[in-house]
Design an enzyme around this catalytic site. Structure first.
Site, mmCIF file in Angstrom:
data_model
loop_
_atom_site.group_PDB
_atom_site.id
_atom_site.type_symbol
_atom_site.label_atom_id
_atom_site.label_comp_id
_atom_site.label_asym_id
_atom_site.label_seq_id
_atom_site.Cartn_x
_atom_site.Cartn_y
_atom_site.Cartn_z
ATOM 1 N N HIS A 132 0.889 -1.281 0.045
ATOM 2 C CA HIS A 132 -0.608 -0.078 0.226
ATOM 3 C C HIS A 132 0.553 1.917 -0.162
ATOM 4 C CE1 HIS A 132 -3.348 2.649 1.468
ATOM 5 N NE2 HIS A 132 -3.950 1.799 0.706
ATOM 6 N N ASP A 159 -8.066 -5.740 0.952
ATOM 7 C CA ASP A 159 -8.482 -6.494 -0.542
ATOM 8 C C ASP A 159 -8.195 -8.195 -0.548
ATOM 9 O OD1 ASP A 159 -9.813 -4.450 -1.932
ATOM 10 O OD2 ASP A 159 -7.858 -3.802 -2.929
HETATM 11 N N1 ACO Z 1 4.152 -7.548 -4.752
HETATM 12 C C1 ACO Z 1 5.511 -7.199 -4.669
HETATM 13 N N2 ACO Z 1 6.459 -6.445 -4.739
HETATM 14 C C2 ACO Z 1 5.627 -5.546 -4.176
HETATM 15 C C3 ACO Z 1 4.432 -5.298 -3.782
HETATM 16 C C4 ACO Z 1 3.502 -6.410 -4.765
HETATM 17 N N3 ACO Z 1 1.756 -6.386 -4.200
HETATM 18 N N4 ACO Z 1 3.358 -4.342 -3.814
HETATM 19 C C5 ACO Z 1 4.454 -3.560 -3.948
HETATM 20 N N5 ACO Z 1 5.745 -4.248 -4.312
HETATM 21 C C6 ACO Z 1 6.876 -4.014 -4.205
HETATM 22 C C7 ACO Z 1 7.475 -2.935 -5.724
HETATM 23 O O1 ACO Z 1 7.939 -3.566 -6.644
HETATM 24 C C8 ACO Z 1 8.978 -2.210 -5.220
HETATM 25 O O2 ACO Z 1 9.953 -3.142 -5.155
HETATM 26 P P1 ACO Z 1 11.941 -2.709 -5.511
HETATM 27 O O3 ACO Z 1 11.744 -1.214 -4.021
HETATM 28 O O4 ACO Z 1 12.339 -2.959 -5.181
HETATM 29 O O5 ACO Z 1 11.310 -2.024 -6.250
HETATM 30 C C9 ACO Z 1 8.361 -1.672 -4.030
HETATM 31 O O6 ACO Z 1 7.850 -3.058 -2.955
HETATM 32 C C10 ACO Z 1 8.062 -0.506 -3.740
HETATM 33 O O7 ACO Z 1 6.589 -0.750 -4.035
HETATM 34 P P2 ACO Z 1 5.789 0.314 -5.312
HETATM 35 O O8 ACO Z 1 5.305 -0.161 -5.973
HETATM 36 O O9 ACO Z 1 6.917 1.416 -5.267
HETATM 37 O O10 ACO Z 1 5.020 1.613 -4.384
HETATM 38 P P3 ACO Z 1 4.357 2.003 -5.060
HETATM 39 O O11 ACO Z 1 3.190 2.591 -3.319
HETATM 40 O O12 ACO Z 1 4.018 2.849 -5.462
HETATM 41 O O13 ACO Z 1 2.739 0.843 -4.835
HETATM 42 C C11 ACO Z 1 0.850 -0.554 -5.106
HETATM 43 C C12 ACO Z 1 1.317 0.803 -4.011
HETATM 44 C C13 ACO Z 1 0.073 0.381 -6.059
HETATM 45 C C14 ACO Z 1 -0.838 -0.048 -3.795
HETATM 46 C C15 ACO Z 1 1.524 -1.836 -5.140
HETATM 47 O O14 ACO Z 1 1.723 -2.075 -3.495
HETATM 48 C C16 ACO Z 1 0.830 -2.255 -5.299
HETATM 49 O O15 ACO Z 1 0.643 -2.650 -6.948
HETATM 50 N N6 ACO Z 1 -0.009 -3.795 -5.039
HETATM 51 C C17 ACO Z 1 -0.677 -4.742 -5.390
HETATM 52 C C18 ACO Z 1 -2.029 -4.087 -5.968
HETATM 53 C C19 ACO Z 1 -3.196 -3.710 -4.674
HETATM 54 O O16 ACO Z 1 -3.128 -4.907 -3.734
HETATM 55 N N7 ACO Z 1 -3.320 -2.747 -4.580
HETATM 56 C C20 ACO Z 1 -4.810 -2.817 -3.591
HETATM 57 C C21 ACO Z 1 -3.800 -1.497 -2.823
HETATM 58 S S1 ACO Z 1 -5.199 -0.459 -1.176
HETATM 59 C C22 ACO Z 1 -6.794 -0.293 -2.182
HETATM 60 O O17 ACO Z 1 -6.874 0.296 -3.402
HETATM 61 C C23 ACO Z 1 -8.002 -0.074 -1.584
#
Ligand code: ACO
Length: 436
Positions: free
Chosen positions: A313, A371
């Site tokens: 998140h 979720d």
């Molecule tokens: N699975 C694997 N790796 C992940 C995940 C995941 N679900 N989420 C983040 N990471 C990793 C990224 O690859 C990144 O790794 P790095 O530093 O080695 O490059 C690091 O964790 C940081 O992630 P970011 O993408 O920079 O974090 P951001 O804050 O931009 O993204 C997000 C947040 C979009 C929610 C992301 O965690 C994601 O895509 N999760 C899966 C989708 C999801 O569950 N979304 C629901 C959000 S809650 C809602 O809307 C109710």
């Protein structure tokens, strides 16, 4: 906001004069640096794609402490709201700032209940869609179309119009979501029943038919109500910011909410519950719990493009408090329905267990978000996977409206207009056709 007794100084290594900027305290949370005069004084913009460090507004509605894993609606912890309020009391709280007393609660329940029917013409509008259209595509259209059906509540600058639009949206969303579902499966629409609760009425409109009485299960009714409460608002997330930006042009409230629905649809936002359940079903089809290790290796491989949906998140760097409440509801619903051995629930628990111990997730502070379990609950209730995000939109509508109202009432409100760092071609002359 309160002016802090210290200032921020921005200095430049190229000899340009330094600039002092005021700092403000909120009631809780990080202080903010007021950069509004930056461009005027320095000719420079700030650069912050994704708003990682930018507060785009001041707000008194919802507060999240991502490190603690805390969520407050108008100051009240989500755990206390989930245990002591129903969804409509939560709506009242978000819209009005205070928890309703008994009389206010009764009046609000009655007001919403008596606006649940939609203009009969909406049925004909709905008929224009393909039966296999994605419900989010249908909902975006239906909600946008409300402005064409309710001419008396389209002036965003008129508080009375906004109030009527708010009540209509909260009241009619369940009817529209259920209509979109019934249309897709070719069943007759069920009209709302005023003696039922908000969630009970929705269950009946979804799963009842004119052929027999529908008995609302109190456990499923409570579970759905909890899903609505947990999704009601979440401060300046992508869809809420979309609603604010869209509404900042003065467009009508229904159009602004339709923009929020469109944004919510994406898999990185509201579409994550659908994506999460699809992921669990894919792992199950591959062989279930025995394939979890293999799947996790793919998640950790940057080149695979696979993410653990329902994890991570932007704000929570701890367990999402909503995920805990949703897991509790998941247990309740599965045991009510005799599905304690549901393989997808077992799979989700196994994935969570591994992820919480794995260095990749620990280092990046990736925890389950709301979720992760909400899809399992909704599937158990009988809601089809492609309607999950529609349920989220239904619940979030109140948050969008509360935020929109707050923005319009803010004396500092201006049309939203971000700036850019231009990296394209500088001015050049158009070549003759023969030389292109
Ligand atoms: N699975 C694997 N790796 C992940 C995940 C995941 N679900 N989420 C983040 N990471 C990793 C990224 O690859 C990144 O790794 P790095 O530093 O080695 O490059 C690091 O964790 C940081 O992630 P970011 O993408 O920079 O974090 P951001 O804050 O931009 O993204 C997000 C947040 C979009 C929610 C992301 O965690 C994601 O895509 N999760 C899966 C989708 C999801 O569950 N979304 C629901 C959000 S809650 C809602 O809307 C109710």
């Amino acid at each position: 906001m309160k002016l802090a007794d210290y200032k921020a100084t921005l200095s430049f290594s190229n000899g340009s004069p330094a600039m002092e900027m005021p700092v403000y305290h909120g009631s809780i949370g990080p202080d903010v640096i007021d950069i509004r005069k930056l461009y005027g004084q320095t000719g420079m913009f700030t650069y912050d794609p994704g708003f990682l460090s930018t507060a785009a507004c001041q707000s008194a509605i919802t507060y999240i402490d991502g490190d603690k894993g805390e969520l407050l609606y108008r100051g009240y912890p989500i755990e206390q709201i989930a245990q002591n309020c129903d969804y409509l009391d939560t709506c009242y709280l978000l819209l009005n700032g205070e928890i309703p007393n008994e009389k206010e609660s009764q009046d609000f329940h009655k007001l919403v209940t008596y606006h649940t029917m939609v203009n009969e013409q909406m049925q004909f509008f709905l008929r224009g869609f393909r039966r296999d259209a994605h419900p989010m595509a249908v909902l975006t259209g239906l909600i946008g179309a409300l402005s064409a059906f309710y001419h008396d509540s389209t002036d965003i600058n008129n508080p009375e119009h906004r109030h009527i639009a708010a009540i209509r949206l909260i009241a009619k969303l369940p009817t529209l979501v259920a209509m979109a579902y019934k249309y897709g499966i070719g069943q007759p629409y069920m009209y709302p029943r005023n003696e039922l609760s908000y969630s009970g009425n929705f269950l009946r409109m979804m799963f009842g038919t004119p052929c027999e009485d529908y008995k609302v299960s109190p456990v499923l009714e409570r579970a759905l109500d909890r899903i609505f409460i947990l999704h009601a608002d979440h401060e300046q997330n992508a869809s809420t910011s979309t609603v604010r930006l869209c509404g900042s042009s003065g467009t009508n409230p229904f159009a602004a909410i339709a923009a929020g629905v469109a944004c919510l649809w994406g898999p990185a936002h509201g579409g994550a519950n659908e994506a999460c359940l699809n992921m669990l079903e894919d792992i199950q089809a591959m062989g279930g719990v025995s394939k979890v290790g293999e799947f996790m290796e793919k998640v950790k491989d940057k080149n695979s493009g696979v993410k653990l949906m329902g994890f991570g998140h932007r704000v929570y760097k701890n367990y999402d408090p909503r995920a805990k409440l949703m897991q509790e509801t998941c247990n309740e619903v599965l045991s009510e329905l005799g599905l304690e051995k549901d393989p997808l629930f077992a799979l989700a628990k196994q994935l969570e267990k591994i992820a919480l111990e794995d260095d990749y997730f620990v280092q990046r502070k990736l925890y389950p978000n709301v979720d992760f379990y909400s899809g399992i609950v909704q599937r158990a209730i009988g809601i089809p996977v492609n309607l999950f995000t529609g349920i989220f939109a239904l619940a979030r509508t109140v948050g969008w409206i509360a935020q929109l109202n707050e923005m319009i009432g803010d004396p500092e409100y201006k049309i939203g207009r971000p700036r850019q760092l231009f990296t394209g071609a500088a001015r050049r002359d158009m070549p003759q056709v023969a030389k292109r």
